[in-house]
Scaffold this active site. Structure first.
Site, short mmCIF file in Angstrom:
data_model
loop_
_atom_site.label_atom_id
_atom_site.label_comp_id
_atom_site.label_asym_id
_atom_site.label_seq_id
_atom_site.Cartn_x
_atom_site.Cartn_y
_atom_site.Cartn_z
N HIS A 21 75.58 -92.78 98.33
CA HIS A 21 77.03 -92.96 98.49
C HIS A 21 77.36 -94.43 98.74
CE1 HIS A 21 81.01 -91.87 100.52
NE2 HIS A 21 80.80 -93.11 100.91
N GLU A 22 76.65 -95.02 99.70
CA GLU A 22 76.88 -96.43 100.01
C GLU A 22 76.45 -97.33 98.85
OE1 GLU A 22 78.62 -97.41 102.49
OE2 GLU A 22 78.74 -95.41 103.40
N HIS A 25 79.29 -97.69 96.43
CA HIS A 25 80.24 -98.74 96.83
C HIS A 25 79.69 -100.13 96.48
CE1 HIS A 25 82.82 -95.90 98.75
NE2 HIS A 25 82.05 -95.68 99.80
N ASP A 212 64.30 -44.35 83.13
CA ASP A 212 63.90 -44.75 81.77
C ASP A 212 64.47 -43.81 80.72
OD1 ASP A 212 62.41 -46.83 82.87
OD2 ASP A 212 60.61 -45.58 83.06
#
Length: 415
Positions: A21-22, A25, A212
């Site tokens: 996230h950083e 930036h 079945d």
């Protein structure tokens, strides 16, 4: 050991996503020519760092996030060297500042979308047609999955030593058998089967089923149990009969996709998550009393918010119980939530800076149209009381969730 591994692994995943996230930036700011002086993973004392160009990179001692320092984020920053004034962030066009401030959330969304796409092509995403309500479950065909036992009291717990064996298993029923009648009474759905079985006295009962494609009949010794009324799980219990089976939905819970189809499925599921996230945010104020109840000794509501601590604990549970799909879906949900939350138009969140930048742009445009002088930039110092209030409320809420996750954590698996 597996639980501890899951806790650590999930915490590392979140630390990496916050660090990215950083980095979002930082990289966008550098791409536009803004000056970034520091990028660190963690907070507190510096453990290790190096400088490359004009930016110092490093690791701090408290691994609870990260940060990057962009010169001149606001006009009121007083630590800007005169030589760096032209590169101060607040001097750049509003669209560039918007990209830089939203880059962190875009990273979270990218991580969530990438994880969803990988899950779609490997293990599958939730099937939109899978029953979601009790009414839809009751309408499913009465295809059974054998339970290992019968819990006599209405405890909602896992089987324990001493619990009676499943009557259906003792009668040689198998997973996937479809019940068609009980004592001659036709059964068309799971709801029909529950109604008929509960209304039948405990003891021997003739059960018709299809396996079945072949029809057959067996005798099952129905167990006597205590259960609340259908549709009212908190209602008063009464004595009824049970076969010791659970519903095995015929509609698949997960759908796998090819690489191209996974793109559309990821987009559809993201839209569903967006709606769910909006509803979750709206309910947060209502859940604060429930958090306090959990802290003071009451039962923990599984629908209450959790902190990173609580998410990591759940991650540990998922790994310990080999529920890797849930582990990665928790990672996806948390990244999506963080991405949305950071875009809220409140300081000190990224969305608050974006909102102010566009407010300044709109105000300047309006003043130019009415022939008045540009009022200039917003004074962030005048907004500090609101910023402090947001920080205080956020801090108290974080403290509540962390405390609840420590003293009374959410547990999704029986112990």
């Amino acid at each position: 050991m597996a639980n501890l591994l899951g806790v650590v692994l999930f915490a590392v995943f979140i630390l990496v996503s916050v660090s990215l996230h950083e980095a979002g930036h930082m990289l966008t700011a550098k791409a536009f020519g803004m000056k970034v002086t520091r990028y660190f993973v963690g907070f507190g004392p510096t453990l290790w760092s190096f400088k490359r160009g004009e930016t110092e990179y490093g690791v701090k001692g408290i691994p609870l996030g990260g940060f990057c320092k962009i010169v001149g984020m606001t006009p009121q920053d007083d630590d800007v060297d005169p030589a760096d004034e032209p590169r101060a962030m607040w001097r750049y066009p509003v669209w560039k500042r918007t990209i830089v401030m939203s880059a962190g959330s875009i990273v979270h969304f990218t991580l969530a979308l990438a994880a969803l796409w990988i899950m779609a092509v490997s293990v599958g995403l939730p099937n939109p047609k899978f029953p979601a309500t009790e009414k839809e479950f009751l309408a499913e065909p009465a295809v059974v999955a054998l339970a290992p036992c019968v819990v006599v009291e209405n405890a909602g717990r896992a089987c324990q030593a001493g619990d009676p064996a499943s009557p259906a298993a003792q009668a040689q029923l198998r997973d996937g058998d479809r019940i068609t009648a009980v004592n001659g009474k036709p059964v068309r759905s799971w709801g029909d089967m529950l109604d008929v079985v509960r209304a039948t006295p405990p003891g021997k009962a003739a059960v018709d089923y299809v396996r079945d494609g072949a029809a057959a009949t067996t005798a099952i010794d129905l167990a006597a149990v205590q259960r609340p009324p259908l549709g009212n799980p908190k209602g008063a219990t009464s004595a009824v009969s049970a076969m010791g089976v659970a519903l095995r939905p015929t509609t698949p819970q997960l759908l796998e996709y090819g690489p191209a189809g996974a793109v559309g499925a990821t987009a559809d599921f993201t839209g569903t998550m967006a709606v769910q996230t909006a509803h979750a945010m709206q309910r947060i104020p209502q859940k604060v009393p429930a958090l306090w109840t959990a802290i003071t000794g009451g039962e923990r509501d599984v629908d209450t918010p959790i902190s990173v601590v609580g998410a990591s604990r759940l991650g540990g549970e998922f790994v310990a119980n080999d529920a890797w799909w849930s582990f990665f879906m928790l990672f996806v949900s948390l990244n999506f939530f963080i991405g949305v939350f950071n875009l809220l138009p409140l300081l000190p969140l990224d969305g608050g800076h974006i909102a102010i930048a566009w407010f300044e742009r709109a105000r300047s445009w309006l003043y130019a149209r009415i022939g008045r002088a540009d009022p200039g930039r917003v004074d962030y110092l005048k907004l500090m009381p609101i910023t402090y209030a947001v920080i205080l409320i956020g801090g108290v809420f974080t403290l509540l969730t962390v405390t609840a996750d420590v003293v009374n954590p959410i547990t999704l698996f029986p112990r």
